[in-house]
Design an enzyme around this catalytic site. Structure first.
Site, PDB file in Angstrom:
ATOM      1  N   ASP A  71       1.545  17.369 -18.924  1.00  0.00           N
ATOM      2  CA  ASP A  71       0.161  17.800 -19.094  1.00  0.00           C
ATOM      3  C   ASP A  71      -0.598  16.971 -20.128  1.00  0.00           C
ATOM      4  O   ASP A  71      -1.803  16.794 -20.005  1.00  0.00           O
ATOM      5  CB  ASP A  71       0.087  19.290 -19.432  1.00  0.00           C
ATOM      6  CG  ASP A  71       1.010  19.721 -20.561  1.00  0.00           C
ATOM      7  OD1 ASP A  71       1.648  18.859 -21.187  1.00  0.00           O
ATOM      8  OD2 ASP A  71       1.101  20.944 -20.803  1.00  0.00           O
ATOM      9  N   ASP A 482       4.846  23.528 -30.627  1.00  0.00           N
ATOM     10  CA  ASP A 482       5.615  24.298 -29.653  1.00  0.00           C
ATOM     11  C   ASP A 482       7.088  24.481 -29.986  1.00  0.00           C
ATOM     12  O   ASP A 482       7.627  25.557 -29.742  1.00  0.00           O
ATOM     13  CB  ASP A 482       5.523  23.695 -28.243  1.00  0.00           C
ATOM     14  CG  ASP A 482       4.126  23.741 -27.671  1.00  0.00           C
ATOM     15  OD1 ASP A 482       3.329  24.564 -28.138  1.00  0.00           O
ATOM     16  OD2 ASP A 482       3.841  22.954 -26.762  1.00  0.00           O
TER      17      ASP A 482
END
Length: 891
Positions: A71, A482
């Site tokens: 992404d 993350d």
């Protein structure tokens, strides 16, 4: 797991990166900067994965040719010989950082050397550039670009649907692209060179995740989400007649054309109330399979269905493996076994707890089995075993209670593909890695198939901070989005675990005590628990501190040079200081909330801060700060600064914005005054590394614009001159978060990226040449007596094509002020594109010469260039090279 990717873009916006579009880079403009000939070797500090893989594409006509898209971290090609992934979009530059987000990929089934990528990261204001379609005739080794009149969203909601980009399997000059934001369906008839909207397509989509979102992120129309051709309705050379298109419209999710796109109709009888994430056609048995979810993903989705459409009869059949009332997830990952018509698989992509689920049918969806089942709740029986020994951190240090298991099969499992040539090989993407198996058919025979990470080479972390200590077992500390971050003791090996106790979702800042590197501190984001952690053994083990009242996020943190105290500027409250390890905190005075904080690397009681154009200094351990009288600094908050190890009060500050002060500043009096470096146009990071041989001052590194060129630069003479150490093939999009040199290895630099992980480079300049040198004139012959050595390496090869690197080393005793290397190809090879040198080819004979910025090659140093080319018959490497009239030793 991916929300921090959005935050990174917001931070980039705040940093001024998105404030207008800077002028295009001048490829070899070296005004104000002398660039020495220095060759860097670039690698990743291995983490393996770390991000969402929303798409996997196998070529349908050539075995072992596969691609993966991420992404925000570019695209990759599978390398079967090494079972690794090769990055393909590292050439994306600073000004087009959004083109590292890949919304779709397509591999040409007619001409497998061709591959296409639809790129663009955000459709709202966070991304300053429109989307583009990239096309390659050499499997992604090089690209040509066609800009689009709208934006694409590789990191937008709905990014796991697709593929939005598709090639006509019968006439590969025809491509279709589904656009977001109400821009409709687009078509190219000339292999992606030009594009036009399919104006007669009736539906541009209407689904948005959240219409109340004022940023434009969640409120964007997700648009046209996939295109699928029925190859059985065409012949080679003629456009395929039947095309299916998926639309983000719950009432009208699927359209069809039966006349090669001349007209379109809503597919009759289709289910409503859901979005069709995927549409996969098995032309051999005439079924179009569709995976539906009530949401666009990749995080959300509470209900789902699987349907099968018979293309010959128009019959719809609900083939959902579980009753709709029993779903708490949507379906997305969808694939068929091209070797065995009737075998189909799907994923419950949004089943976060207790695990994702994989479904498999060998009778076209009439019956299904699951990757795991409950025996007696909460106990599970698995059809698989999972081996994460190559990426042990995928357990996340968890020891969950049943029915959860560690490691998980995954989450956000929107990509799932069975190898069209090998029924035993399957790959699927998750929010953290790419998993695969090579014995999938054991599922059907009652055995257990083995799931392992198939992700080596694919590095997709977003980097917030970096620190390289001068001693101890750790070579590098990283602060990551993350997955928190890692302590690397060996850059070539995957660490066993991310930071734990506590485990932050995102680490925002970290530091070590300069004179006592065993003391390390990190701060970050966590839903519950402390936002600060300490280590007293060089980052091997951690313990949580205590938060001051009001803390909502990590912010920035600084350790005193001796580790005796810490200053913390967290999100949610003002700057704080403590002695010891944060059992209690006191508010600092004289410095605004949100300031960036750093420590002096010599005086343990001196700390610094910066906020809104003002520099602040504390000499009492962070209790009180005083604003410096320094003026002319950047007025915004897009600033990063560091104090030099070994010298009290030596501070370097980088940052700014295009509409104001922007550059690199230096202070030698603890921030009382700053001097702006006239030879640096713009700078966004600053870091220090081991001094060059013979130099007394540490080496400087920066991500900057110098001499009108954007790049990674090094100086060994306190910024008087600079060397660009990367090249146009190694740019990695946005590199503005952090940089540091290595205090133990001269020339080594660690570079942060927003999606390509931690990049590090090592120099061939073992002699420690200065920050710059004279740029040799193009094509100047070297001294004929200069001894030389050549290493010619084929780095990648495919049918009819290849990529090679050439390293030319000056083995003589005198520097070259220009070079020209000649050789002859033995196997009919022809160069198509060459970088970092000027070149000519006549028949088999090739001459490559220096360009303006790499003509000077010191004795013992090297220069490298690379190229892509074609071959026929054989691809034997050249056996002889000449530097002018001088024969070179061939490695």
């Amino acid at each position: 797991m991916r929300r921090t990717r959005i935050l990174t873009a917001v931070l980039a916006l705040a940093a001024g990166l998105l404030a207008g579009t800077p002028p295009a880079l001048a490829a070899h403009d070296t005004a104000h900067v002398a660039v020495a000939a220095d060759t860097y070797t670039w690698s990743n500090a291995r983490i393996d994965g770390g991000g969402f893989v929303p798409g996997i594409v196998f070529n349908r006509t050539e075995k072992n040719l596969a691609y993966a898209r991420t992404d925000i971290g570019g695209a990759y090609r599978w390398q079967e010989s090494t079972k690794t992934w090769t990055p393909l979009l590292d050439s994306a530059g600073w000004d087009e950082w959004g083109h590292t987000g890949v919304v779709s990929l397509a591999s040409d089934p007619v001409a497998p050397d061709k591959v296409y990528a639809a790129v663009g990261t955000y459709t709202n204001s966070w991304d300053p550039t429109n989307g583009a379609v990239l096309r390659s005739a050499d499997r992604g080794a090089s690209w040509q670009k066609t800009g689009l009149p709208f934006k694409l969203g590789g990191n937008m909601p709905g990014r796991g649907m697709g593929e939005r980009l598709a090639i006509d399997p019968n006439k590969d000059s025809v491509l279709y692209l589904g656009a977001p934001s109400g821009k409709g369906l687009w078509r190219s008839a000339d292999s992606g060179v030009t594009w036009s909207q399919v104006t007669n397509f009736p539906d541009v989509g209407n689904y948005v995740q959240d219409s109340t979102d004022t940023t434009g992120y969640a409120s964007d129309n997700q648009g046209i989400v996939w295109v699928t051709f029925d190859e059985s309705t065409g012949t080679a050379g003629s456009a395929t007649g039947t095309i299916y298109v998926g639309v983000a419209d719950k009432d009208n999710a699927v359209y069809r054309s039966t006349d090669a796109g001349a007209t379109w109709t809503r597919l009759a009888g289709q289910p409503t109330g859901y979005l069709a994430h995927k549409g996969v056609l098995d032309a051999k048995n005439g079924y179009l399979y569709l995976a539906y979810s009530d949401k666009g993903g990749p995080y959300d989705g509470g209900k789902g269905r699987l349907w099968r459409y018979a293309t010959a009869t128009g019959t719809w059949t609900n083939i959902s493996p579980v009753a709709e009332t029993d779903t708490y997830y949507g379906f997305s990952g969808l694939t068929v076994d091209r070797q065995h018509p009737g075998t189909v698989m799907a994923t419950a992509y949004s089943s976060w707890w207790p695990d994702t689920q994989l479904f498999r049918s060998t009778d076209s969806g009439a019956t299904w089995t699951k990757a795991w089942d409950y025996t007696s709740y909460p106990n599970r029986s698995n059809r698989y075993t999972i081996d994460v020994s190559s990426s042990p951190w995928l357990t996340f240090g968890a020891d969950p209670s049943p029915p959860e298991q560690s490691p998980k099969l995954g989450w956000m499992t929107e990509s799932l593909e069975i190898d069209p040539f090998d029924s035993d090989r399957m790959m699927y993407g998750t929010g953290a890695t790419l998993y695969g198996t090579e014995d999938l058919t054991k599922w059907d025979s009652g055995g257990q198939f083995t799931v392992k990470p198939m992700v080596r080479g694919l590095e997709e972390t977003s980097v917030d901070d970096l620190a390289a200590p001068p001693s101890g077992g750790a070579q590098l500390f990283s602060a990551l989005g993350d997955i928190g971050g890692f302590r690397h003791t060996d850059l070539t090996k995957v660490p066993s675990m991310m930071y734990t106790s506590p485990t932050f979702t995102t680490t925002t800042s970290l530091d070590f005590a300069e004179s006592n590197p065993n003391t390390v501190v990190r701060v970050g984001n966590l839903d519950s628990g402390p936002h600060i952690a300490f280590s007293t053994d060089n980052g091997a083990d951690w313990f949580g501190g205590t938060d001051p009242s009001g803390v909502s996020g990590g912010g920035t943190v600084a350790a005193a040079s001796d580790g005796s105290r810490f200053v913390w500027s967290p999100a949610g409250t003002g700057v704080q200081y403590t002695t010891g390890f944060g059992s209690s905190w006191s508010a600092s005075s004289g410095i605004p909330a949100g300031a960036v904080v750093e420590s002096d690397r010599v005086d343990p009681k001196t700390f610094y801060g910066f906020e809104s154009g003002r520099f602040y200094v504390s000499s009492d351990g962070g209790a009180t700060f005083t604003a410096s009288a320094a003026t002319g600094l950047p007025s915004g908050d897009s600033v990063r600064f560091k104090a030099l190890p070994g010298t009290k009060g030596d501070v370097w500050l980088a940052g700014g914005a295009a509409d104001g002060a922007y550059g690199l500043w230096h202070s030698t009096d603890g921030g009382a005054t700053f001097t702006k470096l006239a030879n640096v146009d713009q700078a966004d990071t600053i870091g220090f590394g081991k001094a060059a041989p013979g130099a007394s001052y540490q080496t400087l590194y920066t991500s900057a614009k110098i001499g009108s060129v954007r790049g990674i630069f090094r100086s060994t003479d306190e910024g008087a001159s600079w060397t660009r150490v990367n090249d146009d093939a190694h740019q990695w999009g946005w590199t503005g978060a952090a940089i540091t040199g290595d205090p133990r290895v001269y020339g080594r630099v660690y570079v942060s990226t927003n999606g390509r992980g931690v990049i590090y480079g090592d120099t061939s300049d073992t002699g420690g040449g200065g920050g710059g040198g004279g740029g040799g004139g193009g094509g100047t012959d070297p001294t004929p007596s200069g001894a030389c050595a050549v290493a010619y390496t084929v780095t990648n090869q495919w049918t009819g094509g290849f990529q090679a690197d050439v390293k030319l080393t000056n083995t003589g005793s005198a520097a070259w002020s220009g070079w020209s290397l000649g050789w002859s190809f033995p196997g009919g090879q022809t160069i198509g594109q060459l970088w970092n040198a000027d070149w000519t080819q006549s028949g088999a004979a090739v001459t490559a010469g220096n360009v303006s910025w790499n003509g000077t090659v010191a004795a013992g140093s090297s220069v490298s260039f690379g190229f892509t080319g074609t071959w026929s018959g054989s691809n034997d490497r050249p056996t002889a090279f000449k530097l002018g009239d001088q024969a070179c030793t061939v490695a």
